[in-house]
Design a protein around this motif. Structure first.
Motif, PDB file in Angstrom:
ATOM      1  N   GLU A  50       0.825  -1.207   0.000  1.00 51.66           N
ATOM      2  CA  GLU A  50       0.000   0.000   0.000  1.00 51.66           C
ATOM      3  C   GLU A  50       0.861   1.261   0.000  1.00 51.66           C
ATOM      4  N   GLN A  51       1.942   1.266   0.789  1.00 45.57           N
ATOM      5  CA  GLN A  51       2.845   2.419   0.811  1.00 45.57           C
ATOM      6  C   GLN A  51       3.483   2.626  -0.557  1.00 45.57           C
ATOM      7  N   LEU A  52       3.946   1.524  -1.164  1.00 49.44           N
ATOM      8  CA  LEU A  52       4.591   1.615  -2.472  1.00 49.44           C
ATOM      9  C   LEU A  52       3.595   2.072  -3.536  1.00 49.44           C
ATOM     10  N   HIS A  53       2.357   1.586  -3.451  1.00 52.64           N
ATOM     11  CA  HIS A  53       1.317   2.006  -4.395  1.00 52.64           C
ATOM     12  C   HIS A  53       1.063   3.512  -4.277  1.00 52.64           C
ATOM     13  N   ALA A  54       0.992   4.022  -3.056  1.00 55.68           N
ATOM     14  CA  ALA A  54       0.780   5.458  -2.850  1.00 55.68           C
ATOM     15  C   ALA A  54       1.946   6.264  -3.423  1.00 55.68           C
ATOM     16  N   GLU A  55       3.175   5.778  -3.231  1.00 58.94           N
ATOM     17  CA  GLU A  55       4.354   6.481  -3.743  1.00 58.94           C
ATOM     18  C   GLU A  55       4.361   6.529  -5.265  1.00 58.94           C
ATOM     19  N   VAL A  56       4.101   5.396  -5.887  1.00 59.89           N
ATOM     20  CA  VAL A  56       4.143   5.349  -7.353  1.00 59.89           C
ATOM     21  C   VAL A  56       2.994   6.164  -7.940  1.00 59.89           C
ATOM     22  N   SER A  57       1.842   6.159  -7.281  1.00 58.64           N
ATOM     23  CA  SER A  57       0.702   6.955  -7.747  1.00 58.64           C
ATOM     24  C   SER A  57       0.994   8.445  -7.646  1.00 58.64           C
ATOM     25  N   SER A  58       1.686   8.852  -6.567  1.00 56.25           N
ATOM     26  CA  SER A  58       2.003  10.272  -6.386  1.00 56.25           C
ATOM     27  C   SER A  58       2.954  10.784  -7.458  1.00 56.25           C
ATOM     28  N   LEU A  59       3.656   9.868  -8.115  1.00 54.54           N
ATOM     29  CA  LEU A  59       4.553  10.252  -9.214  1.00 54.54           C
ATOM     30  C   LEU A  59       3.823  10.317 -10.550  1.00 54.54           C
ATOM     31  N   GLY A  60       2.527  10.000 -10.547  1.00 57.23           N
ATOM     32  CA  GLY A  60       1.747  10.038 -11.776  1.00 57.23           C
ATOM     33  C   GLY A  60       1.777   8.749 -12.568  1.00 57.23           C
ATOM     34  N   GLU A  61       2.389   7.710 -12.024  1.00 59.44           N
ATOM     35  CA  GLU A  61       2.421   6.403 -12.694  1.00 59.44           C
ATOM     36  C   GLU A  61       1.109   5.686 -12.431  1.00 59.44           C
ATOM     37  N   HIS A  62       0.555   5.087 -13.461  1.00 64.50           N
ATOM     38  CA  HIS A  62      -0.697   4.344 -13.318  1.00 64.50           C
ATOM     39  C   HIS A  62      -0.365   2.860 -13.152  1.00 64.50           C
ATOM     40  N   VAL A  63      -0.268   2.431 -11.897  1.00 66.83           N
ATOM     41  CA  VAL A  63       0.019   1.041 -11.548  1.00 66.83           C
ATOM     42  C   VAL A  63      -1.017   0.633 -10.508  1.00 66.83           C
ATOM     43  N   SER A  64      -1.750  -0.422 -10.794  1.00 62.82           N
ATOM     44  CA  SER A  64      -2.790  -0.852  -9.851  1.00 62.82           C
ATOM     45  C   SER A  64      -2.168  -1.470  -8.609  1.00 62.82           C
ATOM     46  N   LEU A  65      -2.934  -1.491  -7.535  1.00 62.53           N
ATOM     47  CA  LEU A  65      -2.458  -2.116  -6.296  1.00 62.53           C
ATOM     48  C   LEU A  65      -2.176  -3.597  -6.526  1.00 62.53           C
ATOM     49  N   ALA A  66      -3.001  -4.256  -7.324  1.00 62.32           N
ATOM     50  CA  ALA A  66      -2.769  -5.679  -7.633  1.00 62.32           C
ATOM     51  C   ALA A  66      -1.429  -5.868  -8.348  1.00 62.32           C
ATOM     52  N   THR A  67      -1.076  -4.961  -9.253  1.00 60.52           N
ATOM     53  CA  THR A  67       0.205  -5.042  -9.948  1.00 60.52           C
ATOM     54  C   THR A  67       1.360  -4.826  -8.974  1.00 60.52           C
ATOM     55  N   VAL A  68       1.180  -3.913  -8.024  1.00 58.01           N
ATOM     56  CA  VAL A  68       2.222  -3.687  -7.011  1.00 58.01           C
ATOM     57  C   VAL A  68       2.443  -4.976  -6.220  1.00 58.01           C
ATOM     58  N   TYR A  69       1.349  -5.601  -5.753  1.00 54.75           N
ATOM     59  CA  TYR A  69       1.471  -6.870  -5.019  1.00 54.75           C
ATOM     60  C   TYR A  69       2.161  -7.926  -5.875  1.00 54.75           C
ATOM     61  N   ASN A  70       1.707  -8.087  -7.113  1.00 56.29           N
ATOM     62  CA  ASN A  70       2.294  -9.104  -8.000  1.00 56.29           C
ATOM     63  C   ASN A  70       3.777  -8.844  -8.229  1.00 56.29           C
ATOM     64  N   THR A  71       4.131  -7.587  -8.442  1.00 55.72           N
ATOM     65  CA  THR A  71       5.530  -7.243  -8.686  1.00 55.72           C
ATOM     66  C   THR A  71       6.385  -7.496  -7.453  1.00 55.72           C
ATOM     67  N   LEU A  72       5.885  -7.121  -6.282  1.00 54.84           N
ATOM     68  CA  LEU A  72       6.643  -7.388  -5.053  1.00 54.84           C
ATOM     69  C   LEU A  72       6.864  -8.883  -4.863  1.00 54.84           C
ATOM     70  N   HIS A  73       5.864  -9.693  -5.168  1.00 59.76           N
ATOM     71  CA  HIS A  73       6.028 -11.142  -5.036  1.00 59.76           C
ATOM     72  C   HIS A  73       6.982 -11.693  -6.098  1.00 59.76           C
ATOM     73  N   GLN A  74       6.994 -11.102  -7.286  1.00 60.52           N
ATOM     74  CA  GLN A  74       7.981 -11.495  -8.301  1.00 60.52           C
ATOM     75  C   GLN A  74       9.382 -11.123  -7.840  1.00 60.52           C
ATOM     76  N   PHE A  75       9.527  -9.925  -7.268  1.00 62.61           N
ATOM     77  CA  PHE A  75      10.825  -9.499  -6.739  1.00 62.61           C
ATOM     78  C   PHE A  75      11.271 -10.434  -5.614  1.00 62.61           C
ATOM     79  N   LYS A  76      10.328 -10.848  -4.777  1.00 66.02           N
ATOM     80  CA  LYS A  76      10.647 -11.774  -3.684  1.00 66.02           C
ATOM     81  C   LYS A  76      11.130 -13.110  -4.246  1.00 66.02           C
TER      82      LYS A  76
END
Length: 148
Positions: A50-76
């Motif tokens: 949720e924190q990362l989603h808020a940060e990326v959204s504040s930069l004007g990037e359109h990334v859904s929360l589901a994509t943030v979760y999926n990406t974090l799990h891919q990074f993991k």
């Protein structure tokens, strides 16, 4: 387990975000690059999705929360971050994948690193047959000392 061995260099310190993703076997998509810059661009971090989603959204990037979760799990899965389950359902992602533990500031949920050699755990149980212990996560909870 995604921990680096002492002899394995941290590729994050010597390559770009696209290079780091490629080295981890991940295609550097627009979303992965945006999230990777936030996660790895300025030192180690502890973040929730949720924190990362808020940060990326504040930069004007359109990334859904589901994509943030999926990406974090891919990074993991690629060994770029560690997932820490705190408070049962709250997950933090730690860009420092070395063997270390954490302080948790209970008032605001902030995590801080404890050096790996600062805690010694004795008396671990024998794991079941066919299993091995890969890591013991210790979270030391802190609250403000009102007597000061």
């Amino acid at each position: 387990m995604s921990e680096k061995s002492p002899a394995e260099p941290d590729v994050r310190s010597t390559v770009t975000i696209p290079g780091m993703l490629r080295h981890a076997g991940l295609r550097p998509t627009r979303q992965r690059l945006a999230l990777g810059r936030l996660l790895f661009g300025s030192g180690d971090r502890h973040v929730t999705a949720e924190q990362l989603h808020a940060e990326v959204s504040s930069l004007g990037e359109h990334v859904s929360l589901a994509t943030v979760y999926n990406t974090l799990h891919q990074f993991k899965k690629a060994g770029l971050v560690r997932e820490l389950a705190i408070e049962g359902s709250k997950a933090y992602f730690d860009t420092n994948t070395s063997n270390h533990n954490h302080f948790l500031l209970e008032s605001n949920g902030e995590l801080m690193d404890i050096p790996g050699d600062a805690i010694r755990v004795d008396g671990l149980p024998q794991p079941p047959d066919g299993m091995k212990i890969t890591h013991v996560d210790v979270v030391v909870r802190l609250t403000k000392d009102e007597s000061r």
